[in-house]
Design an enzyme around this catalytic site. Structure first.
Site, PDB file in Angstrom:
ATOM      1  N   ARG A  46      35.682 -53.074  57.340  1.00  0.00           N
ATOM      2  CA  ARG A  46      36.322 -51.981  56.604  1.00  0.00           C
ATOM      3  C   ARG A  46      36.202 -52.260  55.102  1.00  0.00           C
ATOM      4  O   ARG A  46      35.905 -51.379  54.307  1.00  0.00           O
ATOM      5  CB  ARG A  46      37.793 -51.809  57.003  1.00  0.00           C
ATOM      6  CG  ARG A  46      38.558 -50.863  56.075  1.00  0.00           C
ATOM      7  CD  ARG A  46      39.849 -50.262  56.646  1.00  0.00           C
ATOM      8  NE  ARG A  46      40.608 -51.152  57.476  1.00  0.00           N
ATOM      9  CZ  ARG A  46      41.305 -52.218  57.030  1.00  0.00           C
ATOM     10  NH1 ARG A  46      41.336 -52.499  55.740  1.00  0.00           N
ATOM     11  NH2 ARG A  46      41.967 -52.978  57.875  1.00  0.00           N
ATOM     12  N   TYR A  98      33.756 -25.712  47.382  1.00  0.00           N
ATOM     13  CA  TYR A  98      33.545 -25.827  48.835  1.00  0.00           C
ATOM     14  C   TYR A  98      34.868 -25.566  49.584  1.00  0.00           C
ATOM     15  O   TYR A  98      35.917 -26.084  49.195  1.00  0.00           O
ATOM     16  CB  TYR A  98      33.012 -27.235  49.150  1.00  0.00           C
ATOM     17  CG  TYR A  98      32.829 -27.494  50.616  1.00  0.00           C
ATOM     18  CD1 TYR A  98      31.795 -26.879  51.326  1.00  0.00           C
ATOM     19  CD2 TYR A  98      33.695 -28.321  51.319  1.00  0.00           C
ATOM     20  CE1 TYR A  98      31.636 -27.103  52.674  1.00  0.00           C
ATOM     21  CE2 TYR A  98      33.542 -28.555  52.673  1.00  0.00           C
ATOM     22  CZ  TYR A  98      32.510 -27.938  53.350  1.00  0.00           C
ATOM     23  OH  TYR A  98      32.351 -28.153  54.696  1.00  0.00           O
ATOM     24  N   ASP A 170      31.032 -32.670  42.144  1.00  0.00           N
ATOM     25  CA  ASP A 170      30.460 -32.658  43.490  1.00  0.00           C
ATOM     26  C   ASP A 170      28.989 -32.278  43.312  1.00  0.00           C
ATOM     27  O   ASP A 170      28.672 -31.138  42.989  1.00  0.00           O
ATOM     28  CB  ASP A 170      31.216 -31.635  44.359  1.00  0.00           C
ATOM     29  CG  ASP A 170      30.679 -31.560  45.793  1.00  0.00           C
ATOM     30  OD1 ASP A 170      29.505 -31.920  46.009  1.00  0.00           O
ATOM     31  OD2 ASP A 170      31.433 -31.117  46.681  1.00  0.00           O
ATOM     32  N   LYS A 195      24.330 -33.299  53.820  1.00  0.00           N
ATOM     33  CA  LYS A 195      23.410 -32.230  53.436  1.00  0.00           C
ATOM     34  C   LYS A 195      22.049 -32.810  53.044  1.00  0.00           C
ATOM     35  O   LYS A 195      21.393 -33.395  53.879  1.00  0.00           O
ATOM     36  CB  LYS A 195      24.055 -31.391  52.329  1.00  0.00           C
ATOM     37  CG  LYS A 195      25.534 -31.052  52.587  1.00  0.00           C
ATOM     38  CD  LYS A 195      25.754 -30.152  53.781  1.00  0.00           C
ATOM     39  CE  LYS A 195      27.210 -30.090  54.241  1.00  0.00           C
ATOM     40  NZ  LYS A 195      28.196 -29.742  53.246  1.00  0.00           N
TER      41      LYS A 195
HETATM   42  C1  LIG Z   1      29.617 -29.852  53.119  1.00  0.00           C
HETATM   43  C2  LIG Z   1      30.190 -30.016  51.768  1.00  0.00           C
HETATM   44  C3  LIG Z   1      31.321 -30.828  51.547  1.00  0.00           C
HETATM   45  C4  LIG Z   1      32.050 -31.510  52.681  1.00  0.00           C
HETATM   46  O1  LIG Z   1      31.283 -32.523  53.260  1.00  0.00           O
HETATM   47  P1  LIG Z   1      31.365 -32.958  54.806  1.00  0.00           P
HETATM   48  O2  LIG Z   1      30.305 -33.992  54.897  1.00  0.00           O
HETATM   49  O3  LIG Z   1      31.115 -31.735  55.625  1.00  0.00           O
HETATM   50  O4  LIG Z   1      32.737 -33.488  55.025  1.00  0.00           O
HETATM   51  C5  LIG Z   1      31.763 -30.972  50.251  1.00  0.00           C
HETATM   52  N1  LIG Z   1      31.157 -30.354  49.225  1.00  0.00           N
HETATM   53  C6  LIG Z   1      30.092 -29.562  49.393  1.00  0.00           C
HETATM   54  C7  LIG Z   1      29.465 -28.883  48.213  1.00  0.00           C
HETATM   55  C8  LIG Z   1      29.570 -29.360  50.671  1.00  0.00           C
HETATM   56  O5  LIG Z   1      28.516 -28.549  50.836  1.00  0.00           O
END
Ligand SMILES: *Cc1c(COP(=O)(O)O)cnc(C)c1O
Length: 380
Positions: A46, A98, A170, A195
Site C-alpha cells: 500500500r 467531468y 485534470d 482513457k
Molecule cells: C473518466 C474521467 C474521470 C474519472 O476517471 P475514472 O478512471 O473513470 O474514475 C475524471 N476526469 C475525466 C476528464 C474523465 O474523463
C-alpha cells in the site's frame, strides 16, 4: 529528452537485477526486512510497490513534475487530491467538469465541509468573482467534456499565484503528450488513466503528479492513509499502453481533425465543437498551450429523434461511455455521461438532447468518414 522518447525511456524502465526490458509485475504485498524496522525502500505494497513506482516515476517525468502517484481509478485520484483540503475550505471548479467530479464534490466532500463554486473557468472574470476569503484552489479541465471549452492555463496560473491558491488541472483529455499544465504553473496535474494513457479500454486507473516534492509527500501521506492504490497488474498494463501514447495521440489527432472538417461541412449538422477548428472559440488558446487538439469532438444534430436514427446506423462507432481508446466510441451526453445533471442546468451548459460526443479512434479515416456519411444520410 523529447516527449516521444520519454514514453519509452522515461521513469524507471526494466529491471536491474535480471536485465528484463519490461518492468516486472511485482505481485507482492510485503517485503523482507534485513533487520526489524529497517527496510530496503519497500515495506508494504500500500505504501509502495516497485511496479507501481515505475509507473509513478514515468507519469511524473512525462508531466514535468516532482512526484507521481497511481490510484485505483481517476475518481480515487481526484478524491485523494481533494483530501489535501480541510473542512471550511472553498474550491472553484470548471462548470462542465467531468460528471463524477461534480458528484463527488457536490454529494460527498460537501458533507465534509468542503465548499465549491462551479463556474465558467474559460472566463478569468468568472474565476476572480468566485474567489472568497476561504478559497484554496482552482480546479479546471481543458478541453472540457463534452463541449471542449478551452481555459487559458497561463492566465489561471497568474490568478492562482496572485491569490495564493492551488492550481489543479485534470489533463485527461489532452494527455501529457499534447499538454503539460505544470509548465504553465499548475501545482497538481491529474489523469483518468482509464482513457488515453491506458488507451485500450482494458484498465481503470488514476494518476496524479505534483509540481513540488513537498506537495508530493502530502499526497503520498493521503494515498498511504486512505489506500486507493493501483494494483501491480494494472500499473503494468498502463505502462504497456503508455509506451505507444505518442503514436496513438498523433493518429487520434489526424482522424479527429478530418472528422471535424467533415461534420462542419455536413448539412444535417447544426454545430460542431472541435477545438482544432479555427471557428472554435478556444482555438487560438488551445494552439498556444497544447501541441495537439486531441481526439475528442462533439456535434449537434438538433432533434433527439435524429440521434437514435443516426447512432443505430453507425457500424464503426460503438455506443459507449468512456473515451480515449483505439476504437471509436460515440455517446449521447444528455442520456449517458451527463444524465445526472438536471435538464435545465444541462441546457444552460449547452448539452442539448441532440448533442453527440465522439471519441475518435485510430481506425482508417476513410472507413470512419464513410460510416459517418452513411449514418447521417437520412438527415441530409
Ligand atoms: C473518466 C474521467 C474521470 C474519472 O476517471 P475514472 O478512471 O473513470 O474514475 C475524471 N476526469 C475525466 C476528464 C474523465 O474523463
Amino acid at each position: 529528452m523529447k516527449q516521444k522518447t520519454k514514453m519509452i525511456h522515461g521513469g524507471i524502465t526494466g529491471d536491474e537485477t535480471t536485465g528484463a526490458v519490461s518492468v516486472p509485475i511485482y505481485q507482492v504485498s510485503t517485503y523482507k526486512q534485513p533487520r526489524a524496522g529497517m527496510h530496503t525502500g519497500y515495506e508494504y505494497s500500500r505504501t509502495g510497490n516497485p511496479t507501481r513506482a515505475a509507473l509513478e516515476s514515468l507519469i511524473a517525468e512525462l508531466e514535468g513534475g516532482a512526484a507521481g502517484y497511481a490510484f485505483s481509478s481517476g475518481m480515487a485520484a481526484i478524491s485523494a487530491v481533494m483530501m489535501l483540503f480541510n473542512h471550511g475550505d472553498h474550491i472553484i471548479l470548471t462548470d462542465d467538469v467531468y460528471g463524477g467530479t461534480y458528484r463527488v464534490m457536490a454529494k460527498v466532500f460537501n458533507r465534509m465541509g468542503i465548499e465549491t463554486t462551479f463556474c465558467d473557468t474559460s472566463s478569468m472574470d468568472h474565476i476572480e468573482k468566485a474567489i472568497k476569503p476561504n478559497t484554496k484552489a482552482v480546479y479546471i479541465e481543458t478541453p472540457t467534456n463534452p463541449l471542449l471549452k478551452i481555459t487559458d492555463l497561463q492566465k489561471v496560473s497568474e490568478i492562482t499565484k496572485k491569490h495564493r491558491l492551488f492550481f489543479i488541472v485534470d489533463n485527461t483529455f489532452n494527455t501529457p503528450y499534447f499538454q503539460n499544465p505544470i509548465s504553465f504553473g499548475a501545482d497538481i496535474v491529474l489523469h483518468s488513466a482509464t482513457k488515453y494513457l491506458g488507451g485500450h479500454s482494458d484498465v481503470v486507473g488514476g494518476l496524479v503528479v505534483t509540481a513540488t516534492k513537498e506537495l508530493g509527500e502530502q499526497l503520498h501521506f493521503i494515498q498511504n492513509s486512505t489506500g486507493g492504490i493501483l494494483g501491480p497488474q494494472d500499473a503494468w498494463l498502463l505502462m504497456r499502453g503508455m509506451k505507444t501514447l505518442a503514436l496513438r495521440m498523433e493518429a487520434h489527432e489526424q482522424n479527429a481533425r478530418k472528422i471535424g472538417q467533415f461534420l462542419e461541412s455536413h448539412k444535417a449538422v447544426q454545430k460542431v465543437y472541435d477545438p482544432g477548428s479555427p471557428s472554435h472559440s478556444g482555438h487560438k488558446i488551445a494552439k498556444r498551450q497544447s501541441r495537439g487538439f486531441g481526439g475528442m469532438l462533439s456535434f449537434d444534430i438538433g432533434k433527439e429523434q435524429h440521434v437514435d436514427l443516426v447512432l443505430e446506423r453507425l457500424k464503426l462507432f460503438t455506443i459507449a461511455e468512456s473515451l480515449g481508446a483505439v476504437e471509436s466510441l460515440i455517446s449521447v451526453p444528455a442520456r449517458m455521461t451527463h444524465a445526472s445533471i438536471p435538464q435545465d442546468r444541462r441546457l444552460e451548459l449547452g448539452i442539448t438532447d441532440g448533442l453527440i460526443r465522439v471519441s475518435v479512434g485510430i481506425e482508417d479515416i476513410d472507413d470512419l468518414l464513410e460510416d459517418l456519411e452513411q449514418g447521417l444520410a437520412p438527415l441530409a
